[in-house]
Design an enzyme around this catalytic site. Structure first.
Site, PDB file in Angstrom:
ATOM      1  N   ASP A  23     -35.716   0.959 116.816  1.00 38.19           N
ATOM      2  CA  ASP A  23     -35.464   1.055 115.383  1.00 38.19           C
ATOM      3  C   ASP A  23     -36.708   1.454 114.599  1.00 38.19           C
ATOM      4  OD1 ASP A  23     -32.906   0.355 115.974  1.00 38.19           O
ATOM      5  OD2 ASP A  23     -32.900  -1.547 114.885  1.00 38.19           O
ATOM      6  N   ARG A  78     -43.292 -13.683 107.974  1.00 34.81           N
ATOM      7  CA  ARG A  78     -43.194 -12.478 107.134  1.00 34.81           C
ATOM      8  C   ARG A  78     -44.330 -12.323 106.131  1.00 34.81           C
ATOM      9  NH1 ARG A  78     -40.864 -11.131 111.387  1.00 34.81           N
ATOM     10  NH2 ARG A  78     -38.630 -10.668 111.337  1.00 34.81           N
ATOM     11  N   SER A  98     -29.423  -9.558 118.440  1.00 32.45           N
ATOM     12  CA  SER A  98     -30.794  -9.163 118.113  1.00 32.45           C
ATOM     13  C   SER A  98     -31.705 -10.374 118.202  1.00 32.45           C
ATOM     14  CB  SER A  98     -30.862  -8.566 116.704  1.00 32.45           C
ATOM     15  OG  SER A  98     -30.533  -9.536 115.734  1.00 32.45           O
ATOM     16  N   ASP A 148     -35.205 -10.816 105.355  1.00 30.73           N
ATOM     17  CA  ASP A 148     -36.544 -10.311 105.625  1.00 30.73           C
ATOM     18  C   ASP A 148     -36.988  -9.249 104.634  1.00 30.73           C
ATOM     19  OD1 ASP A 148     -37.181 -11.990 107.685  1.00 30.73           O
ATOM     20  OD2 ASP A 148     -36.573 -10.615 109.268  1.00 30.73           O
TER      21      ASP A 148
END
Length: 408
Positions: A16, A98, A181, A127
């Site tokens: 990705d 993050r 995922s 996110d």
């Protein structure tokens, strides 16, 4: 809006973000700088460098940074001083990583003269919010590019077609839909999507990747002793270690005993519910031990106040407000509460559980002579309790008298 000239991309080296890298080059015609963070995800990161070179990134524009110590010291440990749990259960393993990634994206952008940063978070999740709020808090002038909100590559088929058209290598197992995922770092592993999307079905056994099945864990319990100074873990079984080494060691111990699994349906900040399977073995032990040392070193008033603000503190982290003034204000209060949270805790690990069984400290407020059922040598006069109860009962008696008089 004008096209960016140089963009710093949060780059994992996976399919990705490799597609995003090429898309930035073709869509904006801009120079791309990559940033790959070693957060202890357990993967070899040099392939990310090789993939970036293959996609035309100059070596000086490839940044692979080991941030494991910074992650645990400056983000995980401060959060654990608060005993933070989102919605009472989730140890915030993805959320807390993050702001660190955003911090380095902004730093590298400033150092390289880039006018934008980019991330690979989708438009449905949390996110994107966390990355962007953190980036804007650190540099209000920065531009953030979120390809998933811009491009027309809206299916796996289109993504693979784009990859093939631009000669981006595709692993064989990526040609079909991934069963779920995964996001991983030193604190936890998070699995979402596909086989996990029906909350009425138990997660398949193969979803759990970091911990042994608690039912198959050793039949004998294992003890671990964790030393604390001012609220932070500093040793495991008497051996002083760095923050990242401590979490790594606790992960190994917890994983062996099936500690730290969580199947959670949570409320995303963007408004929808999502189901995740989380594994946080070391963090689960650390939380249990931290609460154990606070039990004997933290005053009741301070501890109860701290517990009352914890949900708000955890929500701020979950929603992406790590760099907000309100989180920093709460952190100052939390850190002050840890002045005497120093000592050692013994935790028993057994079949998925981590339980405090002993704790001791030179800073302890526990007084055996006050609580003993034996002779206390005058340490506590039990007659004092009568007046204490009468004073606290006064308002209740007045309410009851009033209610009997007027009804209701």
């Amino acid at each position: 809006m004008s096209r960016p000239k140089k963009v710093v991309l949060a780059y994992s080296g996976g399919l990705d973000t490799s597609i995003i890298l090429k898309w930035l080059q073709t869509e904006y015609g801009c120079e791309v700088v990559t940033f790959t963070a070693d957060l202890g995800q357990g993967e070899e990161l040099e392939p990310a460098r090789e993939k970036a070179v293959l996609l035309g990134i100059r070596p000086e524009n490839i940044h692979i940074v080991d941030v494991r110590e910074e992650f645990v010291r400056d983000f995980v440990f401060p959060m654990f001083r608060a005993n933070a749990l989102y919605e009472g259960l989730y140890l915030l393993g993805t959320s807390i990583a993050r702001p660190l990634i955003s911090k380095h994206l902004v730093r590298i952008a400033e150092e390289t003269g880039a006018d934008a940063v980019a991330h690979g978070a989708t438009g449905k999740g949390n996110d994107q919010v966390r990355f962007e709020l953190s980036a804007y808090a650190l540099n209000p002038a920065i531009r953030v590019i979120a390809p998933w909100r811009e491009w027309d590559l809206t299916s796996r088929t289109k993504l693979l077609e784009f990859a093939e058209a631009n000669q981006i290598p595709i692993a064989k197992d990526k040609r079909g839909e991934a069963p779920f995922s995964v996001d991983a770092n030193l604190l936890h592993t998070s699995s979402e999507g596909k086989v996990l999307e029906d909350p009425g079905q138990e997660p398949p056994a193969y979803v759990w990747q970091r911990t042994v099945d608690p039912e198959l864990a050793p039949d004998a319990p294992e003890m671990v002793e964790i030393g604390f100074e001012r609220g932070d873990a500093v040793s495991v079984n008497g051996q002083a270690m760095s923050p990242a080494m401590i979490l790594t060691r606790l992960n190994d111990l917890g994983a062996r005993h099936g500690v730290g699994r969580l199947d959670l349906v949570e409320n995303r900040f963007v408004g929808m519910k999502s189901r995740g399977a989380y594994e946080t073995p070391g963090g689960t032990i650390l939380l249990e031990a931290h609460r154990g040392i606070e039990q004997i070193t933290l005053d009741a008033g301070a501890g109860h106040l701290k517990d009352s603000i914890m949900p708000r503190y955890a929500e701020l982290i979950y929603n992406g407000f790590w760099f907000s003034p309100e989180r920093e204000m709460l952190q100052a209060l939390i850190d002050k509460s840890q002045d005497h949270v120093t000592g050692t805790v013994r935790v028993k690990l057994y079949k998925g559980l981590a339980r405090t069984v002993a704790r001791w400290s030179d800073h302890s407020l526990y007084s055996e002579k006050h609580v003993t059922f034996e002779e206390d040598a005058g340490a506590y006069d039990q007659k004092d309790a009568a007046g204490f109860i009468r004073l606290n009962a006064l308002r209740l008696k007045l309410i009851a008298t009033r209610n009997a008089r007027v009804g209701g």
